[in-house]
Design a protein around this motif. Structure first.
Motif, PDB file in Angstrom:
ATOM      1  N   GLN A  75       0.844  -1.186   0.000  1.00 14.84           N
ATOM      2  CA  GLN A  75       0.000   0.000   0.000  1.00 14.84           C
ATOM      3  C   GLN A  75       0.883   1.241   0.000  1.00 14.84           C
ATOM      4  N   VAL A  76       0.402   2.273  -0.683  1.00 13.12           N
ATOM      5  CA  VAL A  76       1.137   3.537  -0.789  1.00 13.12           C
ATOM      6  C   VAL A  76       0.151   4.668  -0.560  1.00 13.12           C
ATOM      7  N   SER A  77       0.481   5.549   0.387  1.00 12.32           N
ATOM      8  CA  SER A  77      -0.369   6.712   0.619  1.00 12.32           C
ATOM      9  C   SER A  77       0.344   7.974   0.156  1.00 12.32           C
ATOM     10  N   VAL A  78      -0.466   8.917  -0.324  1.00 10.21           N
ATOM     11  CA  VAL A  78       0.032  10.180  -0.883  1.00 10.21           C
ATOM     12  C   VAL A  78      -0.718  11.329  -0.231  1.00 10.21           C
ATOM     13  N   ARG A  79       0.026  12.377   0.152  1.00 13.72           N
ATOM     14  CA  ARG A  79      -0.598  13.565   0.721  1.00 13.72           C
ATOM     15  C   ARG A  79       0.238  14.787   0.334  1.00 13.72           C
TER      16      ARG A  79
ATOM     17  N   GLY B  51      12.192   9.402  -8.852  1.00 17.91           N
ATOM     18  CA  GLY B  51      12.851   8.207  -9.363  1.00 17.91           C
ATOM     19  C   GLY B  51      12.636   6.976  -8.516  1.00 17.91           C
ATOM     20  N   ARG B  52      12.022   7.142  -7.349  1.00 17.89           N
ATOM     21  CA  ARG B  52      11.746   6.024  -6.448  1.00 17.89           C
ATOM     22  C   ARG B  52      10.383   6.226  -5.782  1.00 17.89           C
ATOM     23  N   ILE B  53       9.837   5.159  -5.259  1.00 18.31           N
ATOM     24  CA  ILE B  53       8.637   5.240  -4.425  1.00 18.31           C
ATOM     25  C   ILE B  53       9.087   5.016  -2.997  1.00 18.31           C
ATOM     26  N   ALA B  54       9.155   6.113  -2.248  1.00 19.60           N
ATOM     27  CA  ALA B  54       9.610   6.069  -0.853  1.00 19.60           C
ATOM     28  C   ALA B  54       9.047   7.287  -0.143  1.00 19.60           C
ATOM     29  N   PRO B  55       8.810   7.201   1.173  1.00 23.05           N
ATOM     30  CA  PRO B  55       8.249   8.337   1.909  1.00 23.05           C
ATOM     31  C   PRO B  55       9.096   9.598   1.727  1.00 23.05           C
ATOM     32  N   GLY B  56       8.396  10.706   1.536  1.00 26.70           N
ATOM     33  CA  GLY B  56       9.036  12.003   1.405  1.00 26.70           C
ATOM     34  C   GLY B  56       9.377  12.400  -0.011  1.00 26.70           C
ATOM     35  N   LEU B  57       9.300  11.461  -0.948  1.00 24.67           N
ATOM     36  CA  LEU B  57       9.605  11.797  -2.337  1.00 24.67           C
ATOM     37  C   LEU B  57       8.354  12.278  -3.059  1.00 24.67           C
ATOM     38  N   ARG B  58       8.587  12.930  -4.169  1.00 21.68           N
ATOM     39  CA  ARG B  58       7.498  13.495  -4.974  1.00 21.68           C
ATOM     40  C   ARG B  58       6.582  12.385  -5.477  1.00 21.68           C
ATOM     41  N   ALA B  59       5.303  12.641  -5.436  1.00 24.41           N
ATOM     42  CA  ALA B  59       4.310  11.642  -5.866  1.00 24.41           C
ATOM     43  C   ALA B  59       4.078  11.743  -7.364  1.00 24.41           C
ATOM     44  N   ASP B  60       5.140  11.455  -8.132  1.00 22.26           N
ATOM     45  CA  ASP B  60       5.051  11.272  -9.580  1.00 22.26           C
ATOM     46  C   ASP B  60       4.935   9.770  -9.794  1.00 22.26           C
ATOM     47  N   LEU B  61       3.781   9.316 -10.277  1.00 22.49           N
ATOM     48  CA  LEU B  61       3.470   7.889 -10.245  1.00 22.49           C
ATOM     49  C   LEU B  61       2.820   7.432 -11.536  1.00 22.49           C
TER      50      LEU B  61
ATOM     51  N   GLU C   1       3.558   9.646   1.301  1.00 17.66           N
ATOM     52  CA  GLU C   1       3.504   9.741   2.759  1.00 17.66           C
ATOM     53  C   GLU C   1       4.011   8.466   3.422  1.00 17.66           C
ATOM     54  N   ALA C   2       3.598   7.327   2.894  1.00 18.00           N
ATOM     55  CA  ALA C   2       3.984   6.062   3.536  1.00 18.00           C
ATOM     56  C   ALA C   2       3.901   4.932   2.528  1.00 18.00           C
ATOM     57  N   VAL C   3       4.704   3.893   2.768  1.00 18.75           N
ATOM     58  CA  VAL C   3       4.704   2.682   1.952  1.00 18.75           C
ATOM     59  C   VAL C   3       4.765   1.503   2.915  1.00 18.75           C
ATOM     60  N   GLY C   4       3.841   0.541   2.776  1.00 22.90           N
ATOM     61  CA  GLY C   4       3.856  -0.604   3.678  1.00 22.90           C
ATOM     62  C   GLY C   4       2.808  -1.625   3.300  1.00 22.90           C
ATOM     63  N   GLU C   5       2.865  -2.769   3.971  1.00 24.37           N
ATOM     64  CA  GLU C   5       1.917  -3.834   3.670  1.00 24.37           C
ATOM     65  C   GLU C   5       0.513  -3.486   4.145  1.00 24.37           C
ATOM     66  N   ARG C   6       0.420  -2.791   5.278  1.00 24.30           N
ATOM     67  CA  ARG C   6      -0.888  -2.404   5.801  1.00 24.30           C
ATOM     68  C   ARG C   6      -0.784  -0.979   6.325  1.00 24.30           C
ATOM     69  N   LEU C   7      -1.542  -0.074   5.708  1.00 24.06           N
ATOM     70  CA  LEU C   7      -1.543   1.322   6.113  1.00 24.06           C
ATOM     71  C   LEU C   7      -2.952   1.715   6.527  1.00 24.06           C
ATOM     72  N   PRO C   8      -3.090   2.595   7.508  1.00 24.61           N
ATOM     73  CA  PRO C   8      -4.416   3.110   7.835  1.00 24.61           C
ATOM     74  C   PRO C   8      -4.959   3.927   6.680  1.00 24.61           C
TER      75      PRO C   8
END
Length: 606
Positions: free
Chosen positions: A61-65, A392-402, A70-77
């Motif tokens: 799961q990937v959340s964007v704000r 260039g990566r999907i990780a917390p704090g990086l720009r949400a270009d997806l 914002e976050a990347v993980g198997e289970r996010l609220p």
């Protein structure tokens, strides 16, 4: 590539860039955006396969704000008010980075619709750089990819890069290097591109002047002293080796005269250099044809300009060894650990902004990269090479270009074309192209030349064109003469002289069917260009300019004899032309050097 192919292709590119400027489409600074929103869309991608820029992760799961991951993980609220995006059976990728383009006109909009959220430009108008710098720092909604650019390239007088219709300050020796680099940095160049290209890989008959090793080395040293990367345009092994030996950070083409030898491979690996092979454009030179225009998931979403450049051809494609050498070079360099970056060289023939990055990924896989390594070549690898730390990566704090696609491109790289959605700065991007409408051009006589002047049934009509607008020395004169074809009262004489001052010379006449220079008209429903002609034995190019922005023209060749004869050219045979946006028709002479004279009469479109 024989000399005629080199001349014709170069002339098409030069004319495209010049006429793009004439069309009024030249990018200029835009007003500052309104204050950025305090919040943007809150997104949650649920149960999606994620390529994080280096490796795949299942059921993530990937959340964007606020435009950031914002976050990347198997289970996010589930964030309050979030838009939930179902990722089952789909893969989420970082926005793609095309590491070699020439960005003009609608380039950045066309790129973004195909998941390319950042472009690394290797030569274009420096007038757009200040705006591009401000835009890429923003997290506001946008319909354009971000842009980094070399601005003006470093080349010799009359060398490669001087043929494209804009002023190019050239160099004659090492003592000019530091001032030249300082000027580019002041214009906003993000890195420096150095041309080591004399065309000998493509033609045994003609050479262009190019920078010598000492001048190139001085440019590299000056760029590094000013904190800038220096990259080299090469097509030959010797220029590639010299460039890396003298400190270039990377090569933005790969050598094509022979596969990379042990000496070059070892040097590239030892120096930590990167290579942007641009296999797609080399494949086009070699006679291979992209299938993207006919691909069910791509073709319907192409603009006419994208389709035009994608279906344009580099002559007869009689040099298959070029792409064979290039692929083998990629295989050897990659096996040695050299960083390979995905770049298309759009908008050259066989390429299209945005769409062709998907071809380039497939080309890299065919050259020995795994699908995951190819994906890295278009995401984390160019971000690392060019210092783009926020993407260039999907990780917390990086720009949400997806980029969200159906299927698993880690197993089948063609899945990147199955685009479900694109997000720039966390905002969704419309994927479909919407074309503007144009006035209809009716069938009939365009010019008969039976009056006192150069009559034209529509628009501006006939104007001279020559390479002087691109720094060349050729000239063209248009004049009405008496006694035209078949006893008519008059005809148009197009005469002048071709000089070999420009890298690819041209001169001739251009018919503009609209009331403003290079504005489009709708010529759908018309099928044929017919005229009477007599000439001097030279070969002439008949060029059709079209597309949402002025792109690469479609071309057919004619060689009128000394007596009047009819020329009939099917509009369908102008490969890639978009008749819904016809902008101009030009008839031009090119090399060899010397005088030319061509008479035209009874020009008709049916």
């Amino acid at each position: 590539m024989n000399e005629m192919r080199v001349v014709v292709v170069g002339s098409l590119l030069a004319l495209a860039v010049v006429f793009y400027a004439l069309s009024g489409s030249r990018e200029v600074p835009v007003p500052e955006r309104a204050a950025e929103p305090k919040t943007s869309d809150v997104l949650l991608f649920r149960d999606v396969r994620v390529f994080d820029g280096e490796r795949m992760h299942e059921a993530t799961q990937v959340s964007v704000r606020d435009g950031l991951i914002e976050a990347v993980g198997e289970r996010l609220p589930v964030p309050e008010g979030a838009t939930i995006i179902d990722g089952a059976g789909r893969t989420l990728l970082p926005g793609l980075i095309d590491a070699h383009v020439h960005s003009f006109g609608e380039a950045r909009r066309d790129a973004l619709r195909f998941g390319v959220t950042s472009q690394l430009d290797m030569f274009s108008d420096p007038g757009q750089l200040a705006t591009a710098r401000a835009e890429r720092a923003s997290l506001a909604a946008t319909d354009r990819a971000d842009l980094w650019s070399a601005g003006i390239l470093a080349t010799a007088e009359g060398g490669h890069g001087t043929q494209y219709g804009m002023p190019v300050p050239t160099l004659t020796g090492p003592d000019e290097a530091d001032a030249w680099v300082a000027a580019r940095q002041a214009e906003g160049s993000d890195y420096i591109k150095i041309v080591r290209e004399d065309l000998h890989v493509y033609s045994s008959e003609r050479r262009l002047p190019t920078l010598d090793a000492a001048t190139a080395r001085a440019l590299i040293e000056s760029a590094h002293a000013r904190g800038l990367l220096a990259v080299a345009h090469v097509s030959a092994l010797d220029h590639a080796f010299e460039s890396l030996r003298d400190g270039a950070d990377g090569l933005v083409h790969i050598a094509q005269d022979a596969p990379a030898d042990d000496r070059l491979v070892a040097l590239a690996a030892a120096r930590g250099a990167f290579v942007v092979p641009t296999l797609t454009v080399i494949a086009g030179m070699s006679g291979e044809r992209s299938g993207l225009a006919d691909a069910a998931l791509v073709g319907p979403r192409l603009s006419s300009s994208q389709r035009q450049t994608l279906t344009a051809r580099f002559g007869d494609g009689s040099r298959p060894e070029l792409i064979a050498n290039a692929r083998e070079s990629v295989r050897r360099l990659h096996a040695a650990g050299v960083a390979i970056l995905a770049g298309t060289d759009a908008p050259n023939p066989n390429t299209a902004y945005g769409a062709s990055i998907h071809d380039e990924l497939a080309q890299l896989v065919s050259a020995g990269l795994t699908p995951a390594e190819a994906l890295a070549a278009a995401t984390s690898a160019p971000a690392d090479a060019f210092g783009l730390s926020d993407r260039g990566r999907i990780a917390p704090g990086l720009r949400a270009d997806l980029l969200l696609v159906d299927g698993d491109p880690g197993g089948d790289i063609s899945a990147t074309t199955a685009i479900v959605g694109v997000w720039k700065n966390g905002h969704p991007v419309p994927l479909e192209f919407a074309a503007a409408t144009a006035a209809t051009l009716p069938p009939g006589i365009l010019s008969g030349f039976d009056g006192d002047g150069l009559d034209a049934a529509h628009g501006i009509g006939w104007v001279p064109t020559s390479d002087r607008m691109a720094g060349g020395g050729s000239d063209a004169t248009l004049a009405r003469i008496a006694d035209g074809a078949d006893g008519s009262a008059g005809a148009l004489r197009v005469s002048g002289r071709i000089a070999l001052k420009a890298a690819q010379p041209w001169a001739g006449a251009m018919y503009v069917p609209a009331a403003e220079m290079m504005q489009p008209v709708d010529a759908r429903g018309l099928s044929e260009l017919v005229f009477r002609a007599r000439g001097d034995g030279r070969q002439y190019a008949v060029l059709v300019f079209s597309g949402e922005s002025v792109g690469l023209p479609a071309v057919q060749s004619i060689a009128p004899g000394a007596d009047w004869g009819e020329v009939r050219l099917a509009l369908a045979d102008f490969a890639g032309a978009d008749l819904a946006t016809l902008r101009a028709i030009a008839i031009t002479a090119g090399a060899p050097e010397g005088e030319f004279s061509l008479d035209l009469d009874a020009v008709e479109i049916r």
